[in-house]
Design an enzyme around this catalytic site. Structure first.
Site, PDB file in Angstrom:
ATOM      1  N   GLY A   1      24.668  36.132 -18.376  1.00 42.37           N
ATOM      2  CA  GLY A   1      26.038  35.743 -18.029  1.00 42.37           C
ATOM      3  C   GLY A   1      27.041  35.967 -19.146  1.00 42.37           C
TER       4      GLY A   1
ATOM      5  CG  ASP B   1      35.786  40.877 -24.238  1.00 45.15           C
ATOM      6  OD1 ASP B   1      36.343  40.240 -23.325  1.00 45.15           O
ATOM      7  OD2 ASP B   1      35.166  40.327 -25.168  1.00 45.15           O
TER       8      ASP B   1
ATOM      9  CE  LYS C   1      36.654  37.681 -25.804  1.00 39.70           C
ATOM     10  NZ  LYS C   1      35.195  37.856 -25.821  1.00 39.70           N
TER      11      LYS C   1
END
Ligand code: HSE
Length: 431
Positions: free
Chosen positions: A189, A203, A207
């Protein structure tokens, strides 16, 4: 303590959304005590009503269309749908326009539309909180906003993608393939719906853009970053790095260079003594340097259901307590333009992996030739990691260089490519 509950609605009941609902339920009394009021989940919306989430949704108002929740009698809307555009963007914008408080874990949304959304939040006097968007369970944005705000930040160096950190750490420890370990990260996950977002560095870029905005007061601008992922890292890069007493990590960095803020995302060899080199598994870490506090390391679970839910609920509690802050900790109108990062201006050392013909004489032929080219570029060979042995498809020549400018290094590579026995070259930056 007030009798008036703080009412919320959640849009998106995937891994994180389900975790948030469970945490609100499990720690209900604790949360009530810490907020001085009950935090009540009133309404939910998700793609599928009947999916088994490990808890019943009967007691909540259900909405097929999350946009209908913005006119509900709730104080705060939690957006956990994900994605930079589409429903997530429409929902957050409409919620803020309706003077609803908003909490989101959506880094792509904030990195892409943060300026516009923050402006709406500010002009409507509501919070837009997104601590879970950066480093999962690590309270880095609260740390920057409240703990470090007196400092001028000079740099961030961070491991911001749990999936990549898990993949690189596991590949290094086990010698397993990239694809095999990526599959495990997905099962756990950690990974995004489209894992390219993780492994190609986007990603991390999302951030980092948020960190840079809060830390340096520049507008989030993904187009001004240099972004490279870990797809091309091979198992032997990791074992050669170990010979050099280094680990390979996907780092996100923002710092001043020649008077402007530069933002890089790339895999780098870090010495094992570096504070980020040994960050394990799916953990994320942010090393921030402030002018008064010096170096601070924020470290913890950067992905997964419970840590991310922890950050989302902490943001909800912040608002439920009646606290208020600006989304980027600086009025959005005071953010300055970010400037493009020129990777060719990067300065640092490099690790090179050159494949040369199986019948080439490395010691007496190729290596002396390379050393001549290096010295013509004012670069020296620092550590020779591997030379040979001969295999059917060629020999490996792996070494590190002294520090230079990336443009000079690329010129050097062009010259090395001209050597007849050189079959291919790849390189990894060193920090
Ligand atoms: N896919 C992300 C990661 C999830 O691996 O870090 C947390 O943002």
């Amino acid at each position: 303590m007030t009798d008036k509950p703080f009412k919320i609605a959640i849009a998106g009941l995937g891994t994180v959304g389900a975790g948030v609902a469970q945490l609100l339920n499990m720690n209900h009394d604790h949360i009530k005590q810490r907020c001085g009021r009950q935090v009540l989940l009133n309404a939910v919306s998700a793609r599928s009503k009947n999916k088994d989430r490990g808890f019943g949704i009967e007691k909540f108002q259900w909405f097929d269309n999350p946009l209908q929740m913005v006119t509900l009698d709730v104080d705060l809307i939690v957006e956990l749908i994900g994605g930079a555009d589409g429903v997530a963007y429409d929902l957050v914008k409409a919620a803020l326009q309706n003077k609803k408080q908003v909490v989101t874990a959506n880094k792509a949304l904030i990195a892409t539309h943060g300026e516009e959304l923050a402006e709406i939040a500010e002009s409507n006097g509501v919070n837009l909180m997104f601590d879970a968007a950066v480093a999962g369970g690590v309270p880095i944005l609260h740390g920057l906003r409240d703990g470090v705000c007196a400092n001028k930040v000079s740099s961030f160096m961070a491991l911001l993608n749990g999936t990549c950190n898990f993949i690189l750490t596991t590949m290094a420890a086990t010698g397993r393939s990239f694809e095999d370990v990526l599959k495990e990260a997905q099962d756990k996950g950690y990974a995004e719906a489209d894992p390219s977002t993780d492994v190609d560095g986007f990603d991390t870029a999302h951030k980092l853009a948020i960190l840079a905005t809060i830390g340096f007061g520049i507008k989030p601008d993904l187009d001004h970053m240099y972004v490279e992922g870990i797809r091309d890292i091979k198992a032997d890069d990791l074992s050669n790095a170990a010979v050099l007493n280094r680990n390979i990590k996907l780092v996100g960095m923002a710092k001043y260079h020649k008077g402007k803020v530069v933002q890089y995302v790339y895999p780098a060899l870090l010495p094992v003594s570096h504070p980020l080199a040994d960050v394990p598994g799916n953990k994320s870490a942010v090393l921030v340097t402030g002018d008064y506090v010096g170096d601070l390391l924020f470290l913890g679970a950067g992905a997964g259901q419970n840590p991310t839910a922890s950050s989302v609920v902490s943001d909800i509690m912040y608002v439920a307590r009646g606290e208020k802050s600006l989304p980027f900790n600086i009025p959005v109108q005071n953010l300055s333009d970010s400037l493009p990062t020129e990777i060719l201006e990067r300065e640092g050392a490099y690790y090179l992996h050159i494949v040369v013909a199986a019948n080439a004489d490395i010691e007496k032929g190729v290596l002396p030739e390379i050393e001549t080219i290096l010295s013509e570029h004012d670069i020296s060979l620092e550590e020779l990691v591997r030379a040979g042995p001969a295999g059917a498809s060629g020999q490996d020549l792996c070494f590190t260089t002294s520090s230079t400018q990336e443009q000079v290094f690329l010129n050097l590579l062009e010259k090395i490519r001209e050597i007849a026995e050189v079959i291919s070259i790849r390189f990894i930056r060193m920090e």
